[in-house]
Design a protein around this motif. Structure first.
Motif, PDB file in Angstrom:
ATOM      1  N   MET A   1      54.689 -14.915 -16.387  1.00 60.84           N
ATOM      2  CA  MET A   1      55.912 -14.285 -16.897  1.00 60.84           C
ATOM      3  C   MET A   1      55.633 -12.825 -17.261  1.00 60.84           C
ATOM      4  SD  MET A   1      58.508 -16.328 -16.839  1.00 60.84           S
ATOM      5  CE  MET A   1      59.700 -15.874 -18.111  1.00 60.84           C
ATOM      6  N   PRO A   2      56.667 -11.945 -17.149  1.00 61.49           N
ATOM      7  CA  PRO A   2      56.473 -10.527 -17.480  1.00 61.49           C
ATOM      8  C   PRO A   2      55.918 -10.301 -18.886  1.00 61.49           C
ATOM      9  CG  PRO A   2      58.599 -10.840 -16.417  1.00 61.49           C
ATOM     10  CD  PRO A   2      58.028 -12.204 -16.619  1.00 61.49           C
ATOM     11  N   ARG A   3      56.394 -11.111 -19.843  1.00 62.38           N
ATOM     12  CA  ARG A   3      55.898 -10.983 -21.221  1.00 62.38           C
ATOM     13  C   ARG A   3      54.386 -11.241 -21.268  1.00 62.38           C
ATOM     14  NH1 ARG A   3      55.124 -15.409 -24.088  1.00 62.38           N
ATOM     15  NH2 ARG A   3      56.380 -16.568 -22.582  1.00 62.38           N
ATOM     16  N   GLN A   4      53.932 -12.230 -20.509  1.00 61.30           N
ATOM     17  CA  GLN A   4      52.498 -12.546 -20.480  1.00 61.30           C
ATOM     18  C   GLN A   4      51.715 -11.425 -19.804  1.00 61.30           C
ATOM     19  OE1 GLN A   4      52.895 -16.422 -18.414  1.00 61.30           O
ATOM     20  NE2 GLN A   4      52.030 -17.305 -20.264  1.00 61.30           N
ATOM     21  N   TYR A   5      52.284 -10.894 -18.723  1.00 59.39           N
ATOM     22  CA  TYR A   5      51.666  -9.759 -18.023  1.00 59.39           C
ATOM     23  C   TYR A   5      51.429  -8.615 -19.008  1.00 59.39           C
ATOM     24  CZ  TYR A   5      51.775  -5.448 -15.259  1.00 59.39           C
ATOM     25  OH  TYR A   5      51.514  -4.205 -14.752  1.00 59.39           O
ATOM     26  N   ASN A   6      52.476  -8.271 -19.769  1.00 62.50           N
ATOM     27  CA  ASN A   6      52.361  -7.163 -20.728  1.00 62.50           C
ATOM     28  C   ASN A   6      51.299  -7.437 -21.785  1.00 62.50           C
ATOM     29  OD1 ASN A   6      54.351  -5.521 -19.577  1.00 62.50           O
ATOM     30  ND2 ASN A   6      55.978  -6.657 -20.627  1.00 62.50           N
ATOM     31  N   ARG A   7      51.300  -8.662 -22.294  1.00 57.74           N
ATOM     32  CA  ARG A   7      50.348  -8.973 -23.371  1.00 57.74           C
ATOM     33  C   ARG A   7      48.907  -9.005 -22.867  1.00 57.74           C
ATOM     34  NH1 ARG A   7      51.755 -13.348 -27.617  1.00 57.74           N
ATOM     35  NH2 ARG A   7      50.017 -12.266 -28.608  1.00 57.74           N
ATOM     36  N   LEU A   8      48.707  -9.441 -21.648  1.00 57.17           N
ATOM     37  CA  LEU A   8      47.349  -9.425 -21.086  1.00 57.17           C
ATOM     38  C   LEU A   8      46.841  -7.986 -20.986  1.00 57.17           C
ATOM     39  CD1 LEU A   8      47.619 -12.167 -18.293  1.00 57.17           C
ATOM     40  CD2 LEU A   8      46.172 -12.265 -20.335  1.00 57.17           C
ATOM     41  N   LEU A   9      47.713  -7.083 -20.533  1.00 54.91           N
ATOM     42  CA  LEU A   9      47.287  -5.675 -20.429  1.00 54.91           C
ATOM     43  C   LEU A   9      47.010  -5.092 -21.816  1.00 54.91           C
ATOM     44  CD1 LEU A   9      49.445  -4.075 -17.591  1.00 54.91           C
ATOM     45  CD2 LEU A   9      47.334  -5.362 -17.416  1.00 54.91           C
ATOM     46  N   GLU A  10      47.887  -5.413 -22.760  1.00 58.77           N
ATOM     47  CA  GLU A  10      47.683  -4.924 -24.136  1.00 58.77           C
ATOM     48  C   GLU A  10      46.365  -5.439 -24.715  1.00 58.77           C
ATOM     49  OE1 GLU A  10      52.451  -5.052 -25.045  1.00 58.77           O
ATOM     50  OE2 GLU A  10      51.124  -6.251 -26.342  1.00 58.77           O
ATOM     51  N   ALA A  11      45.991  -6.651 -24.330  1.00 59.43           N
ATOM     52  CA  ALA A  11      44.767  -7.262 -24.878  1.00 59.43           C
ATOM     53  C   ALA A  11      43.495  -6.669 -24.271  1.00 59.43           C
ATOM     54  CB  ALA A  11      44.788  -8.771 -24.647  1.00 59.43           C
ATOM     55  N   GLY A  12      43.642  -5.877 -23.194  1.00 53.94           N
ATOM     56  CA  GLY A  12      42.461  -5.229 -22.624  1.00 53.94           C
ATOM     57  C   GLY A  12      42.133  -5.636 -21.200  1.00 53.94           C
ATOM     58  N   VAL A  13      43.055  -6.340 -20.541  1.00 52.62           N
ATOM     59  CA  VAL A  13      42.855  -6.681 -19.126  1.00 52.62           C
ATOM     60  C   VAL A  13      43.221  -5.458 -18.280  1.00 52.62           C
ATOM     61  CG1 VAL A  13      43.764  -8.114 -17.245  1.00 52.62           C
ATOM     62  CG2 VAL A  13      43.238  -9.153 -19.465  1.00 52.62           C
ATOM     63  N   ASP A  14      42.352  -5.139 -17.316  1.00 49.50           N
ATOM     64  CA  ASP A  14      42.593  -3.962 -16.479  1.00 49.50           C
ATOM     65  C   ASP A  14      43.437  -4.265 -15.256  1.00 49.50           C
ATOM     66  OD1 ASP A  14      40.892  -1.828 -17.761  1.00 49.50           O
ATOM     67  OD2 ASP A  14      39.429  -3.437 -17.528  1.00 49.50           O
ATOM     68  N   ALA A  15      43.217  -5.437 -14.670  1.00 48.14           N
ATOM     69  CA  ALA A  15      43.948  -5.763 -13.445  1.00 48.14           C
ATOM     70  C   ALA A  15      44.113  -7.271 -13.327  1.00 48.14           C
ATOM     71  CB  ALA A  15      43.215  -5.218 -12.224  1.00 48.14           C
ATOM     72  N   ILE A  16      45.160  -7.674 -12.614  1.00 46.04           N
ATOM     73  CA  ILE A  16      45.495  -9.101 -12.491  1.00 46.04           C
ATOM     74  C   ILE A  16      45.650  -9.468 -11.024  1.00 46.04           C
ATOM     75  CG2 ILE A  16      47.287 -10.823 -12.987  1.00 46.04           C
ATOM     76  CD1 ILE A  16      47.889  -9.236 -15.572  1.00 46.04           C
ATOM     77  N   THR A  17      44.980 -10.555 -10.630  1.00 40.18           N
ATOM     78  CA  THR A  17      45.219 -11.131  -9.309  1.00 40.18           C
ATOM     79  C   THR A  17      46.016 -12.420  -9.505  1.00 40.18           C
ATOM     80  OG1 THR A  17      43.131 -12.351  -9.381  1.00 40.18           O
ATOM     81  CG2 THR A  17      43.090 -10.183  -8.316  1.00 40.18           C
ATOM     82  N   LEU A  18      46.608 -12.894  -8.423  1.00 41.84           N
ATOM     83  CA  LEU A  18      47.400 -14.123  -8.495  1.00 41.84           C
ATOM     84  C   LEU A  18      46.969 -15.025  -7.345  1.00 41.84           C
ATOM     85  CD1 LEU A  18      50.455 -12.003  -9.408  1.00 41.84           C
ATOM     86  CD2 LEU A  18      49.694 -13.880 -10.859  1.00 41.84           C
ATOM     87  N   GLY A  19      47.899 -15.720  -6.724  1.00 41.11           N
ATOM     88  CA  GLY A  19      47.514 -16.616  -5.629  1.00 41.11           C
ATOM     89  C   GLY A  19      48.741 -17.276  -5.053  1.00 41.11           C
ATOM     90  N   ASP A  20      48.597 -18.539  -4.648  1.00 41.68           N
ATOM     91  CA  ASP A  20      49.729 -19.236  -4.020  1.00 41.68           C
ATOM     92  C   ASP A  20      50.894 -19.453  -4.991  1.00 41.68           C
ATOM     93  OD1 ASP A  20      47.581 -20.857  -5.088  1.00 41.68           O
ATOM     94  OD2 ASP A  20      48.705 -22.630  -4.455  1.00 41.68           O
ATOM     95  N   HIS A  21      50.660 -19.375  -6.306  1.00 45.36           N
ATOM     96  CA  HIS A  21      51.754 -19.540  -7.278  1.00 45.36           C
ATOM     97  C   HIS A  21      52.345 -18.199  -7.726  1.00 45.36           C
ATOM     98  CE1 HIS A  21      51.104 -23.781  -7.465  1.00 45.36           C
ATOM     99  NE2 HIS A  21      49.872 -23.660  -7.924  1.00 45.36           N
ATOM    100  N   ILE A  22      52.065 -17.151  -6.983  1.00 46.13           N
ATOM    101  CA  ILE A  22      52.453 -15.794  -7.388  1.00 46.13           C
ATOM    102  C   ILE A  22      53.924 -15.655  -7.778  1.00 46.13           C
ATOM    103  CG2 ILE A  22      52.642 -15.145  -4.923  1.00 46.13           C
ATOM    104  CD1 ILE A  22      51.947 -12.271  -5.729  1.00 46.13           C
ATOM    105  N   TYR A  23      54.841 -16.250  -7.010  1.00 45.91           N
ATOM    106  CA  TYR A  23      56.281 -16.037  -7.267  1.00 45.91           C
ATOM    107  C   TYR A  23      56.918 -17.209  -8.011  1.00 45.91           C
ATOM    108  CZ  TYR A  23      55.396 -12.619  -3.558  1.00 45.91           C
ATOM    109  OH  TYR A  23      54.879 -11.611  -2.793  1.00 45.91           O
ATOM    110  N   ARG A  24      56.100 -18.114  -8.566  1.00 46.77           N
ATOM    111  CA  ARG A  24      56.642 -19.319  -9.201  1.00 46.77           C
ATOM    112  C   ARG A  24      57.581 -18.960 -10.360  1.00 46.77           C
ATOM    113  NH1 ARG A  24      55.458 -24.896  -8.324  1.00 46.77           N
ATOM    114  NH2 ARG A  24      54.144 -24.165  -6.623  1.00 46.77           N
ATOM    115  N   CYS A  25      57.236 -17.925 -11.116  1.00 48.82           N
ATOM    116  CA  CYS A  25      58.178 -17.387 -12.112  1.00 48.82           C
ATOM    117  C   CYS A  25      58.843 -16.182 -11.444  1.00 48.82           C
ATOM    118  CB  CYS A  25      57.465 -16.939 -13.386  1.00 48.82           C
ATOM    119  SG  CYS A  25      56.575 -18.244 -14.231  1.00 48.82           S
ATOM    120  N   ARG A  26      60.080 -16.326 -11.062  1.00 50.16           N
ATOM    121  CA  ARG A  26      60.770 -15.262 -10.311  1.00 50.16           C
ATOM    122  C   ARG A  26      60.852 -13.959 -11.124  1.00 50.16           C
ATOM    123  NH1 ARG A  26      63.383 -16.116  -5.845  1.00 50.16           N
ATOM    124  NH2 ARG A  26      64.634 -14.268  -6.267  1.00 50.16           N
TER     125      ARG A  26
END
Ligand SMILES: [Fe+2]
Ligand SMILES: [Fe+2]
Length: 259
Positions: free
Chosen positions: A48-73
């Motif tokens: 989810m976008p909220r999770q994306y934002n919080r991961l970056l705020e927590a210090g994650v530099d980059a995010i990869t995904l996979g076959d479930h990439i679009y599961r949350c539209r």
């Protein structure tokens, strides 16, 4: 450059553990970069976008995904603009997301590419051709490149590892959620591990409640597979690279997280 790559973040247990420990890990392991696969962050499927934002705020530099990439539209508009997230490079051209990205770190720029395997998975374009195209586009922009190979079969991942040996810093596997004991630097300087393992509950069937998966598997009656809660671990690999982008070392990373 010291990079920690954490495998598939599964549900709230995995996601909360990454948020809680990201900063401390950056310091303790003297990381220049923290990269995570977050394809299972939202209740076991999608991000989810909220999770994306919080991961970056927590210090994650980059995010990869996979076959479930679009599961949350809801993540699709974020994928349209984000420079911190990539789609599998061998997805169709019309699929939303970047085929590669480069993030800045204290030790210089780091390129990120995600590839999907083709054995026992939904048909996708050739990962070898896709990674060649991405590497050509990246060109001289950076020598440090991490490739997440999201695949079911160990042979699929080994072949991509061998193909990319000497061309990228690390080829690290995700998707099966179970860490493999084969972390090593290959002949031409690329770090490799078939699967770095998930970041989530290990008292589970690949992150889901054992009883539910067992019941459905035995009875054929479908039911929701809840994310499990026990034995939470962060799993991944720490890769150290030299100035020429080749890997100096790779070490399996595993940390138990109290519930
Ligand atoms: Fe996964
Ligand atoms: Fe997956």
């Amino acid at each position: 450059m010291r990079i920690l790559f954490l495998g598939d973040i599964v549900g709230k247990p995995g996601y909360s553990a990454v948020l809680k420990h990201a900063e401390e890990l950056r310091k303790k392991e003297q990381l220049d970069a923290l990269v995570v696969n977050a394809e299972n962050a939202s209740d076991g499927s999608g991000l989810m976008p909220r999770q994306y934002n919080r991961l970056l705020e927590a210090g994650v530099d980059a995010i990869t995904l996979g076959d479930h990439i679009y599961r949350c539209r809801e993540i699709i508009p974020v994928l349209e603009t984000s420079k911190r997230m990539v789609k599998p490079a061998n997805y169709p051209g019309d699929a939303t997301g970047r085929t590669w990205t480069i993030v800045d770190t204290p030790a210089g720029p780091l390129g990120i590419i995600s590839l999907l395997g083709r054995v026992y998975m939904r048909p996708v374009d050739c990962p070898f051709d896709a990674v060649d195209a991405a590497l050509e586009e990246i060109g001289d922009a950076t020598k440090h490149i991490l490739v997440d190979v999201h695949a079911e079969a160990t042979s699929d991942k080994q072949l991509l590892g061998r193909y990319l040996d000497g061309k990228v810093t690390a080829v690290l596997g995700t998707h099966t959620h179970v860490p493999t004991a084969d972390a090593h630097v290959m002949e031409h300087g690329t770090a490799f591990q078939c699967d770095v393992g998930m970041s989530g509950p290990y008292d589970s069937i690949i992150g889901r409640d054992v009883r539910r998966v067992m019941k459905t598997t035995r009875s054929f009656e479908p039911c929701h597979f809840h994310v499990a809660t026990g034995d939470i671990r962060l799993c991944g690999a720490i890769v150290e690279s030299k100035a020429n982008g080749h890997a100096k070392s790779i070490r399996r990373f595993e940390m138990s997280v109290s519930e």
